[in-house]
Design a protein around this motif. Sequence first.
Motif, PDB file in Angstrom:
ATOM      1  N   SER A   1       0.847  -1.195   0.000  1.00 16.25           N
ATOM      2  CA  SER A   1       0.000   0.000   0.000  1.00 16.25           C
ATOM      3  C   SER A   1       0.881   1.244   0.000  1.00 16.25           C
ATOM      4  O   SER A   1       1.852   1.320   0.745  1.00 16.25           O
ATOM      5  CB  SER A   1      -0.908   0.001   1.235  1.00 16.25           C
ATOM      6  N   THR A   2       0.536   2.203  -0.844  1.00 17.58           N
ATOM      7  CA  THR A   2       1.317   3.428  -0.969  1.00 17.58           C
ATOM      8  C   THR A   2       0.391   4.638  -0.931  1.00 17.58           C
ATOM      9  O   THR A   2      -0.835   4.520  -0.964  1.00 17.58           O
ATOM     10  CB  THR A   2       2.113   3.448  -2.291  1.00 17.58           C
ATOM     11  N   ASP A   3       1.017   5.818  -0.928  1.00 18.85           N
ATOM     12  CA  ASP A   3       0.224   7.047  -0.908  1.00 18.85           C
ATOM     13  C   ASP A   3      -0.419   7.361  -2.250  1.00 18.85           C
ATOM     14  O   ASP A   3      -1.076   8.398  -2.386  1.00 18.85           O
ATOM     15  CB  ASP A   3       1.100   8.220  -0.474  1.00 18.85           C
ATOM     16  N   VAL A   4      -0.284   6.482  -3.235  1.00 18.58           N
ATOM     17  CA  VAL A   4      -0.965   6.711  -4.499  1.00 18.58           C
ATOM     18  C   VAL A   4      -2.479   6.779  -4.290  1.00 18.58           C
ATOM     19  O   VAL A   4      -3.197   7.441  -5.058  1.00 18.58           O
ATOM     20  CB  VAL A   4      -0.594   5.623  -5.538  1.00 18.58           C
ATOM     21  N   ARG A   5      -2.964   6.142  -3.237  1.00 19.26           N
ATOM     22  CA  ARG A   5      -4.409   6.187  -2.960  1.00 19.26           C
ATOM     23  C   ARG A   5      -4.872   7.614  -2.676  1.00 19.26           C
ATOM     24  O   ARG A   5      -6.025   7.971  -2.986  1.00 19.26           O
ATOM     25  CB  ARG A   5      -4.745   5.287  -1.769  1.00 19.26           C
ATOM     26  N   ASN A   6      -4.002   8.445  -2.100  1.00 18.74           N
ATOM     27  CA  ASN A   6      -4.380   9.834  -1.825  1.00 18.74           C
ATOM     28  C   ASN A   6      -4.550  10.621  -3.118  1.00 18.74           C
ATOM     29  O   ASN A   6      -5.420  11.497  -3.213  1.00 18.74           O
ATOM     30  CB  ASN A   6      -3.337  10.510  -0.940  1.00 18.74           C
ATOM     31  N   PHE A   7      -3.727  10.326  -4.107  1.00 17.30           N
ATOM     32  CA  PHE A   7      -3.883  10.979  -5.411  1.00 17.30           C
ATOM     33  C   PHE A   7      -5.179  10.527  -6.084  1.00 17.30           C
ATOM     34  O   PHE A   7      -5.982  11.350  -6.524  1.00 17.30           O
ATOM     35  CB  PHE A   7      -2.701  10.628  -6.315  1.00 17.30           C
ATOM     36  N   ILE A   8      -5.366   9.217  -6.169  1.00 20.07           N
ATOM     37  CA  ILE A   8      -6.483   8.672  -6.950  1.00 20.07           C
ATOM     38  C   ILE A   8      -7.812   8.851  -6.219  1.00 20.07           C
ATOM     39  O   ILE A   8      -8.792   9.347  -6.804  1.00 20.07           O
ATOM     40  CB  ILE A   8      -6.229   7.187  -7.257  1.00 20.07           C
ATOM     41  N   ASN A   9      -7.855   8.474  -4.951  1.00 19.11           N
ATOM     42  CA  ASN A   9      -9.126   8.467  -4.222  1.00 19.11           C
ATOM     43  C   ASN A   9      -9.506   9.822  -3.640  1.00 19.11           C
ATOM     44  O   ASN A   9     -10.694  10.183  -3.620  1.00 19.11           O
ATOM     45  CB  ASN A   9      -9.075   7.441  -3.088  1.00 19.11           C
ATOM     46  N   ASP A  10      -8.519  10.567  -3.146  1.00 20.11           N
ATOM     47  CA  ASP A  10      -8.809  11.826  -2.460  1.00 20.11           C
ATOM     48  C   ASP A  10      -8.737  13.037  -3.380  1.00 20.11           C
ATOM     49  O   ASP A  10      -9.534  13.968  -3.247  1.00 20.11           O
ATOM     50  CB  ASP A  10      -7.835  12.024  -1.283  1.00 20.11           C
ATOM     51  N   ALA A  11      -7.768  13.056  -4.299  1.00 17.77           N
ATOM     52  CA  ALA A  11      -7.574  14.232  -5.150  1.00 17.77           C
ATOM     53  C   ALA A  11      -8.043  14.023  -6.585  1.00 17.77           C
ATOM     54  O   ALA A  11      -7.925  14.936  -7.404  1.00 17.77           O
ATOM     55  CB  ALA A  11      -6.099  14.642  -5.146  1.00 17.77           C
TER      56      ALA A  11
END
Length: 391
Positions: free
Chosen positions: A333-343
Amino acid sequence: MSHTGQTGKISSLVGDLVQIETENPPGNETKCAEYIVEWFDEHGIDAELVRKPYTDRPQVGARVGEGTPTLVLNGHIDVVPAGDTDEWTHDPYGAKVEDSSLYGRGSVDMKTGVAIAMLAIAELADEIEANELPGSIVFHAAIGEETAEPGTKTLLEQGYDGDYGVVLEPTKMRTATSEKGLAWYEITVSGDPSHASRPDQGANAIQHAQPVLDALTDYDEKVRTREDDLLGQAYATVTMFEAGTKENVVPERAIITIDRRFLSEERILDIDTEIDDLLSQVAANHDIEISWERTRTYKSAAIDTDSSFAEVFRRHSAKVADVSTDPWGVNASTDVRNFINDADTEAITWGPGDISQAHTYDEHVDLAAASDGLTALLGAAREVLNGDVES
């Protein structure tokens, strides 16, 4: 610049970053964040210490240019604790170079990614400011990734966002367009304490925990049948067991932790229901008291596998190394979820280095691979910033 000269610059910068201890917990990122801001200042680039979400643990944001498209290069500067230093062949914060590899905690996860982002931005800044590249570039040195804190999410919210994002975790330069989700569950099994000389007076929480462990083993077998073409299997792994206060005391509680890796089509609330139903059945069948809590959650995330942005990175990676260009997803799991899901930003996980080195004793990075990574990153970034990616 020659390959040897580029490798030397990478070795120097990664070494400086590794030598600054940034363990999390507790969250010692400040000195590293300050170093990065000073480094950018020395290279004529404005960077900011962002004192959110925590005033005492600043992170770094920088932006070069004002045009579009905007590419965000993201890395985290916290590292997991080094653990027992006697188990290390090299000082975990010595940044020793041996046989073309640099050793140290965070060398792969992920200060090499941070370093090549810094070097790429320093090289691209002149081209952007000279209007040779119409786009702009953003840099993140985020805090708290190892413990699911909102470092990257906050930087995006503070305006350090863009049209595309690269999370520079070590993938051996394979381009990941999806990632598994992760949830940690803490399960408490209750007993009744007594002196061990009178064990029948109490109720041993360790013995009560046995049917819970058996049920979790069955649950893991069940979820492993769920598969994704890019991400592989789902898992439910017991990773911690805590019980007992003293050798001669029957323990009153046992705490079991499970690491639940889930696929993009699985919903976290449905997983909560699965856990609750499983534990309720064990509690009823064995007349024991069980409670549970989800302590941490990393959501799964995905973009289209045929993304033109992802294809740019596949192509430039294959130019410099023997890297598969097949669609792929990362199991971690990486912070890519913040880009895709949040932003709502199209983003990939991509970077040099071998993720199997992360969190290990004698963690190290191959410096030649890191140099290849910088070359590929520069090539891909120039293509993106030139506006050559199809929307």
